[in-house]
Design a protein around this motif. Structure first.
Motif, short mmCIF file in Angstrom:
data_model
loop_
_atom_site.label_atom_id
_atom_site.label_comp_id
_atom_site.label_asym_id
_atom_site.label_seq_id
_atom_site.Cartn_x
_atom_site.Cartn_y
_atom_site.Cartn_z
N ASN A 1 3.55 10.32 -16.74
CA ASN A 1 3.40 9.08 -15.97
C ASN A 1 3.76 7.85 -16.79
O ASN A 1 3.99 6.78 -16.24
N ALA A 2 3.78 8.00 -18.12
CA ALA A 2 4.04 6.87 -19.01
C ALA A 2 5.50 6.79 -19.44
O ALA A 2 5.85 5.96 -20.29
N VAL A 3 6.37 7.63 -18.87
CA VAL A 3 7.77 7.67 -19.31
C VAL A 3 8.44 6.31 -19.19
O VAL A 3 9.07 5.83 -20.14
N LEU A 4 8.34 5.68 -18.02
CA LEU A 4 9.04 4.42 -17.81
C LEU A 4 8.45 3.32 -18.69
O LEU A 4 9.18 2.50 -19.26
N ILE B 1 7.57 -8.66 -4.96
CA ILE B 1 8.74 -9.43 -5.40
C ILE B 1 9.04 -9.16 -6.86
O ILE B 1 10.19 -8.93 -7.25
N LEU B 2 7.99 -9.17 -7.68
CA LEU B 2 8.17 -8.89 -9.10
C LEU B 2 8.74 -7.49 -9.33
O LEU B 2 9.63 -7.28 -10.15
N MET B 3 8.21 -6.53 -8.57
CA MET B 3 8.65 -5.14 -8.75
C MET B 3 10.14 -5.00 -8.46
O MET B 3 10.88 -4.40 -9.24
N VAL B 4 10.58 -5.56 -7.34
CA VAL B 4 11.98 -5.43 -6.95
C VAL B 4 12.88 -6.10 -7.99
O VAL B 4 13.90 -5.53 -8.43
N VAL B 5 12.53 -7.32 -8.40
CA VAL B 5 13.35 -8.06 -9.37
C VAL B 5 13.42 -7.32 -10.70
O VAL B 5 14.51 -7.15 -11.28
N GLU C 1 0.81 -1.22 0.00
CA GLU C 1 0.00 0.00 0.00
C GLU C 1 0.84 1.26 0.00
O GLU C 1 0.32 2.35 -0.23
N ILE C 2 2.14 1.14 0.26
CA ILE C 2 3.04 2.29 0.22
C ILE C 2 3.74 2.37 -1.14
O ILE C 2 3.88 3.44 -1.72
N TYR C 3 4.13 1.21 -1.66
CA TYR C 3 4.87 1.18 -2.92
C TYR C 3 3.94 0.74 -4.04
O TYR C 3 3.77 -0.44 -4.31
N THR C 4 3.32 1.72 -4.65
CA THR C 4 2.31 1.49 -5.68
C THR C 4 2.80 2.11 -6.99
O THR C 4 3.98 2.40 -7.15
N THR C 5 1.89 2.35 -7.90
CA THR C 5 2.25 3.03 -9.14
C THR C 5 2.75 4.45 -8.85
O THR C 5 3.50 5.03 -9.64
N PHE C 6 2.33 5.01 -7.72
CA PHE C 6 2.86 6.30 -7.26
C PHE C 6 4.37 6.22 -7.16
O PHE C 6 5.10 7.14 -7.54
N ALA C 7 4.87 5.09 -6.65
CA ALA C 7 6.31 4.92 -6.43
C ALA C 7 7.05 4.65 -7.73
O ALA C 7 8.09 5.26 -8.00
N VAL C 8 6.56 3.74 -8.56
CA VAL C 8 7.31 3.30 -9.74
C VAL C 8 7.08 4.22 -10.93
O VAL C 8 8.01 4.83 -11.46
N LEU C 9 5.85 4.36 -11.37
CA LEU C 9 5.57 5.20 -12.53
C LEU C 9 5.62 6.68 -12.17
O LEU C 9 6.13 7.50 -12.94
N GLY C 10 5.10 7.04 -11.00
CA GLY C 10 5.05 8.44 -10.59
C GLY C 10 6.42 9.03 -10.34
O GLY C 10 6.76 10.10 -10.87
N ILE C 11 7.24 8.36 -9.53
CA ILE C 11 8.55 8.91 -9.18
C ILE C 11 9.50 8.90 -10.39
O ILE C 11 10.27 9.85 -10.59
N SER C 12 9.45 7.86 -11.20
CA SER C 12 10.31 7.85 -12.40
C SER C 12 9.91 8.97 -13.34
O SER C 12 10.78 9.63 -13.94
#
Length: 485
Positions: A308-311, A188-192, A52-63
Motif C-alpha cells: 500500500n506504500a508503493v506510491l 481537486i488536489l488529487m486530480v492535479v 466517498e468513492i475515490y479514497t485511499t482505496f483508489a490512489v494508494l490501493g490501486i497503484s
C-alpha cells in the motif's frame, strides 16, 4: 519541508472545512449534522459523492495493486463504470424515498418500507459492521502516511490510534457539510497531483513517454498487462474480474453512507447528474495505474514492506520535498474525509436505529450525543482490526463490499417487487452471511470457481428472498384472514 507542507495543507483544509460548515449550518440537530439539511446542490454533492468513492482505496490501493499484480488493477475501470450505471437508476429512487419519509439512515428506509422496525435494527447493525471494515481501509492508509511522514519508528498501533483520533476530531467539529468542503479540496488536489506526477513519471524511470512506460513494463514483466497478471496463482482471472466488478457495482450505493449522502442532495436532478458525470473520474485510474507501473520499473520497494506504500515510497524517492509534502498531505485528506463520513454514518445508525427503538422518548440532543459516543466505539474496533493486518487496501475493500452486499437484495427488490417480505429479507441476509463465511474449498464454492465470494453470497441471498417471499406472504395473508374472521 515535506512534513511542514503536509501539516500546513491538512490544517488549512480542516480549518476551512469547519468554517464552511459553521457558516452554512441550517437549523442544527441530527438532520443538519447527518445529511447536511438536505440542501447539497449539484456541485457540492458531486464532490461529496466522489469523495466517498475515490479514497485511499483508489490512489494508494490501486497503484499498489498494479505494482504487485498488474492487470487485476483494471478492476477500477470496470467497477466505476458499472457503478455509475447502477447509480443512475437506483439513487434517484433512494432520494425520493428519503425525501418522502424524512429518512436519515439506510435502516430508516428498511424499517419503513418493510413495516418492520426490527428489520431496521438488523440492517443497522449489519451496515455498521460493513462500515467499520471500510473505516479500517482509511485508518490503515492514514496510519501509513503518518508513519512515513513523521517517523517510521512509530508503531503501527500508535499511528492507527492517532489516525482514528484525527478522524473523530474532524467529524465531531461540524458534520457532513464540513466533510463536503474538505472533499472538494482533496478531490481537486488529487486530480492535479496525480496528473502532474504522471506527466513527469517517464523521465524518472528512464522511459521516453507515458506510452513507453507501459511498453517497458510489459517487456520487463511479460503478461503483466493481461489477466491474470504477474501472479497467476492468485486466481485473479477474467471470471474474477467480471464477478468482482459486478459485486462492487451492486454494492457501492448499498453502503449506508452512500444512502445518507444521497439523502443530502437538494433534488433528484443533483443525484442523477452525478451518476452521468461520475464516470469521468474513472479516467484518473489510468494515471494511478501508470504510477504503479512506473514504481515497478523504477525498482521501488515499498517502505515497511507494505504494498500500500508503493506510491508514497516512489514519490519520496524520486521527487523534491515540496512535491512529497503535497502528495502526503493529499493522501492524508484522502483517508481523513471518507473515514470521517463513515464514522458519522455509523454513529447516526446506532443512535437512531438501534438505541431509539428501545428508548422512544429520546430527544434529538441525546440522540446526537449517543451518535458521537458510538463513533468512538466504531473507531476503536476499526483500529483493532487495523493492528497486525497485512492485506492490501483493495482486498480489505472487497471484504467490505462482500459484507454490505448482503443488504443489496433487500434494497433492489424494494423498488422492483412489491411482494418482497421482511422475514424473507432477513432469511436472505442470514443465508448470505453463511455462504460468505464458507471456505473457498467448500463444495458449494467449488460450483463457482474463481468467482468473487461476495457475489456468490449475494446470489444465494437473493434466491432465498425470491423463494420465501410468496410463501411467507401466503401464510401471513391466511393469518390475517383468520384474525379478521
Amino acid at each position: 519541508m515535506a512534513l511542514t507542507i503536509t501539516i500546513i495543507l491538512v490544517i488549512l483544509t480542516i480549518a476551512g472545512s469547519v468554517l464552511y460548515g459553521s457558516r452554512n449550518r441550517g437549523s442544527g440537530g441530527v438532520t443538519e449534522w447527518a445529511v447536511g439539511g438536505r440542501r447539497m446542490g449539484t456541485l457540492i454533492f458531486w464532490f461529496l459523492n466522489a469523495g466517498e468513492i475515490y479514497t485511499t482505496f483508489a490512489v494508494l490501493g490501486i497503484s499498489g495493486y498494479a505494482w504487485a499484480y498488474g492487470a487485476p488493477a483494471y478492476l477500477a475501470f470496470l467497477s466505476v463504470s458499472l457503478t455509475a450505471a447502477v447509480g443512475y437508476w437506483l439513487t434517484p429512487r433512494i432520494w425520493h424515498a428519503g425525501k418522502a419519509g424524512n429518512f436519515i439512515t439506510q435502516a430508516d428506509f428498511f424499517a419503513d418500507h418493510y413495516r418492520a422496525r426490527w428489520l431496521g435494527i438488523v440492517v443497522g447493525l449489519a451496515g455498521i459492521a460493513a462500515l467499520i471494515v471500510y473505516v479500517q481501509i482509511q485508518i490503515t492508509a492514514l496510519a501509513l502516511v503518518l508513519r512515513l511522514s513523521v517517523d517510521a519508528e512509530i508503531s503501527n498501533t500508535a499511528s492507527a490510534i492517532a489516525a482514528a483520533v484525527l478522524m473523530l476530531l474532524f467529524v465531531m467539529s461540524a458534520g457532513l457539510r464540513s466533510a463536503a468542503f474538505a472533499a472538494a479540496v482533496k478531490d481537486i488536489l488529487m486530480v492535479v497531483i496525480v496528473i502532474a506526477l504522471s506527466a513527469t513519471v517517464a523521465g524518472h524511470v528512464g522511459a521516453s513517454s507515458i506510452g513507453d512506460v507501459f511498453t517497458r513494463v510489459q517487456d520487463a514483466y511479460p503478461g503483466i498487462g493481461s489477466l491474470p497478471g504477474r501472479d497467476p496463482d492468485m486466481g485473479l482471472s477474467t471470471i474474477w474480474m467480471m464477478t468482482a466488478g459486478i459485486n462492487v457495482a451492486l454494492g457501492t450505493y448499498i453502503f449506508p453512507h452512500m444512502f445518507q449522502l444521497t439523502y443530502s442532495a437538494s433534488d433528484s436532478w443533483a443525484v442523477r447528474r452525478n451518476a452521468v458525470f461520475q464516470p469521468l473520474y474513472s479516467l484518473s485510474y489510468f494515471f494511478i495505474i501508470l504510477l504503479g507501473f512506473g514504481a515497478l520499473l523504477a525498482g521501488t520497494m515499498p517502505a515497511l514492506d507494505d504494498p500500500n506504500a508503493v506510491l508514497l515510497t516512489f514519490v519520496a524517492d524520486r521527487y523534491p520535498a515540496w512535491a512529497i509534502g503535497l502528495f502526503a498531505g493529499t493522501a492524508c485528506l484522502l483517508a481523513l474525509v471518507p473515514g470521517s463520513v463513515l464514522l458519522l454514518t455509523a454513529g447516526s445508525i446506532f443512535s437512531r436505529n438501534v438505541v431509539r427503538p428501545m428508548m422512544p422518548g429520546l430527544s434529538d440532543t441525546s440522540e446526537l450525543l449517543i451518535s458521537r459516543i458510538s463513533m468512538v466505539g466504531c473507531a476503536a474496533i476499526a483500529v483493532y482490526l487495523t493492528i497486525g493486518a497485512t492485506q492490501s487496501l483493495v482486498d480489505i475493500g472487497l471484504t467490505a463490499y462482500a459484507s454490505i452486499g448482503m443488504l443489496a437484495p433487500g434494497v433492489f427488490l424494494a423498488f422492483l417487487w412489491r411482494q418482497t417480505n421482511a422475514f424473507a429479507v432477513l432469511a436472505g441476509i442470514g443465508t448470505g452471511y453463511v455462504v460468505l463465511m464458507l471456505p473457498s474449498s467448500s463444495p458449494l464454492m467449488a460450483w463457482f470457481p474463481e468467482w468473487e465470494a461476495g457475489l456468490v453470497a449475494m446470489l444465494f441471498n437473493a434466491l432465498v428472498v425470491l423463494a420465501l417471499s410468496p410463501l411467507l406472504n401466503l401464510v401471513t395473508g391466511k393469518r390475517e384472514q383468520a384474525a379478521a374472521g
